[in-house]
Design an enzyme around this catalytic site. Structure first.
Site, short mmCIF file in Angstrom:
data_model
loop_
_atom_site.label_atom_id
_atom_site.label_comp_id
_atom_site.label_asym_id
_atom_site.label_seq_id
_atom_site.Cartn_x
_atom_site.Cartn_y
_atom_site.Cartn_z
CG HIS A 9 -1.88 -1.14 1.23
ND1 HIS A 9 -2.66 -1.45 2.32
CD2 HIS A 9 -2.19 -2.07 0.29
CE1 HIS A 9 -3.40 -2.51 2.06
NE2 HIS A 9 -3.12 -2.91 0.83
CG HIS A 37 -7.66 -3.07 -1.92
ND1 HIS A 37 -7.10 -2.09 -1.14
CD2 HIS A 37 -6.97 -4.20 -1.66
CE1 HIS A 37 -6.12 -2.60 -0.42
NE2 HIS A 37 -6.02 -3.90 -0.72
CG ASP A 51 -3.35 -5.03 -2.97
OD1 ASP A 51 -2.91 -4.16 -2.19
OD2 ASP A 51 -4.11 -5.94 -2.60
CG HIS A 110 0.11 -9.58 -2.48
ND1 HIS A 110 0.36 -8.34 -3.02
CD2 HIS A 110 -0.83 -9.39 -1.52
CE1 HIS A 110 -0.40 -7.43 -2.42
NE2 HIS A 110 -1.12 -8.05 -1.50
#
Length: 483
Positions: A234, A401, A405, A433
């Site tokens: 973030h 969001h 990311d 991720h």
């Protein structure tokens, strides 16, 4: 020129006429408990016609422009995207945030400091006591005290105080003007104020090569077993999008970046608050060009039906798809696409989007020990067909969001001082991720050229100028069908 897009105080058009300043209270209407974007609300002018043409006689400031510049440093609620530049930048002075780590459950401290051109963004684990306890004291306060006031009351007070500061209409005007001027003239800091003179410092570059394989819920970078950072996506997302190409990031605690509210909003705000300046190489005052990668061929990585794909294109475009229909219809299916050079700015469309998940998943993460920090304040939690802590702040907040990311993880592609997000179309679906890290490895190995970086924030995106951004207000999930 308009005042800040997200915090419109006042503006003058090229003919010198004052334009109305719209309050956030007037920007939305409340009906049946839902706040909806308003249309055709009455605008309240900051100056009347006489004041609009009067350009002399101000007591505390030489002009409205001088007051505007000072007041924007004391802005509140909404950060503003600094204009993008063709050269490398760093923060004008450091800022510090203290918060709970999502994984550690402990208090963590992060300080973002200026760095030299070509140093890039890098982390340093520092011992307790390195960052002064008072370092975070300047995040609140200023000339406009706002504690205990609603947004509407704050803006009413702001307009009156700005008038009085120009004209010296009350005894406190001069004092407030002095506070604003002091903040505006606060000394810039240099990279030399923070770089360690000792030989034991270990730098952890924000680089794709350091991304770990065993990623679960957050990005983790490490140079060895003792020097790593976690939950950095973030912060890196905000630095990349705002244009902070070089930064020394100090971490006190377990090595985790505080989760704050689960978005990149506070990091973006702090960058805008302290301001950006050109980053110079040691001993030089020359501006160093800001570059970016442009891959020349399609790249695709997969994990089951999830994938991340790069498609060559003339501009950067980020598209993300989310499918939670098998877990929660509150999230359902969402798609969001953002072209930074054409659409609204990062702080308006992306930065506020919070991390999200289902109640069942988060309870499992707690039991497994993967997370120990609080969730209600830092995540949008879905529970069946409803959100446990509504409302969504932005339409398709969950997909936005994921773009947030993605920007943070793609920032790891940057060579020191470069932009990390490649020029072209990055399309992702049901990513993580771990899949992002796999994509970074493929991207690093692909043929690409180094070209001048894009200007993500500029004055030509007319559709998002002025008060238009003030219509983005909290909405209930069912107002924007996602499934």
């Amino acid at each position: 020129a308009a005042a800040s897009k997200g915090n419109l105080i006042f503006a003058l058009n090229p003919r010198g006429r004052a334009r109305g300043a719209t309050t956030r209270a007037a920007a939305g209407k409340t009906r049946s408990g839902k706040t909806l974007p308003g249309n055709g609300e009455d605008e309240r002018p900051f100056f009347d016609s006489k004041e609009a043409y009067d350009v002399s006689g101000y007591k505390n400031f030489k002009s409205r422009q001088e007051l505007r510049d000072a007041a924007l440093l004391d802005r509140h609620w909404y950060p503003t995207n600094p204009e993008s530049r063709t050269y490398q930048q760093t923060v004008r002075r450091s800022f510090t945030l203290i918060g709970v780590g999502l994984h550690s459950g402990e208090w963590e401290t992060v300080r973002v400091c200026p760095a030299r051109a070509g140093e890039g963004r890098y982390f340093v684990r520092v011992p307790p006591g390195t960052i002064p306890e008072t370092a975070a004291d300047d995040v609140e306060g200023g000339a406009f005290a706002r504690e205990g006031l609603t947004e509407e009351e704050t803006e009413d007070m702001l307009y009156e105080q700005l008038r009085s500061m120009l004209n010296g209409e009350d005894d406190d005007a001069a004092e407030r003007a002095a506070e604003l001027r002091a903040k505006q003239e606060s000394a810039a800091e240099s990279p030399g104020d923070f770089s360690s003179s000792g030989s034991g410092e270990v730098r952890i570059p924000a680089a794709a090569a350091l991304a770990q394989d065993d990623l679960r819920l957050s990005m983790r970078l490490a140079v060895d077993d003792d020097n790593g950072v976690i939950t950095c996506e973030h912060l890196l997302s905000a630095l990349e999008a705002i244009g902070v190409d070089n930064a020394r990031i100090e971490l006190e605690g377990s090595g985790e970046v505080p989760i704050v509210d689960g978005s990149a909003y506070q990091f973006a705000y702090e960058c805008a608050r302290v301001g950006l300046v050109p980053a110079h190489a040691d001993g030089s005052t020359a501006e160093v060009p800001r570059m970016a990668w442009r891959p020349s061929e399609m790249i695709t990585v997969r994990d089951g039906d999830a994938f991340v794909q790069f498609i060559p294109d003339a501009v950067t475009k980020l598209t993300y798809g989310v499918d939670f229909t098998y877990k929660s219809t509150a999230v359902g299916k969402q798609w969001e696409s953002w072209t930074p050079t054409e659409d609204g700015d990062y702080v308006d469309l992306i930065a506020r989007a919070r991390t999200f998940g289902t109640m069942q998943d988060y309870m499992a993460y707690f039991r497994a020990g993967w997370i120990r920090g609080g969730l209600e304040q830092c995540a949008l939690i879905a529970n069946g067909d409803k959100f446990w802590n509504p409302p969504m702040i932005l339409p398709n907040e969950n997909a936005r969001h994921k773009i947030l990311d993605l920007v943070g993880d793609l920032s790891l592609m940057a060579e020191p001082g470069m932009a990390g997000v490649p020029i072209g179309h990055v399309l992702a679906y049901k990513g993580s991720h771990r899949l992002h890290a796999k994509f970074l490895a493929a991207l690093a190995a692909a043929p690409k050229e180094k070209v001048p970086a894009e200007l993500w924030s500029h004055g030509d995106k007319a559709i998002f100028q002025g008060g238009a951004v003030n219509t983005k207000v909290p909405v209930e999930p069912d107002e924007y069908p996602t499934g």
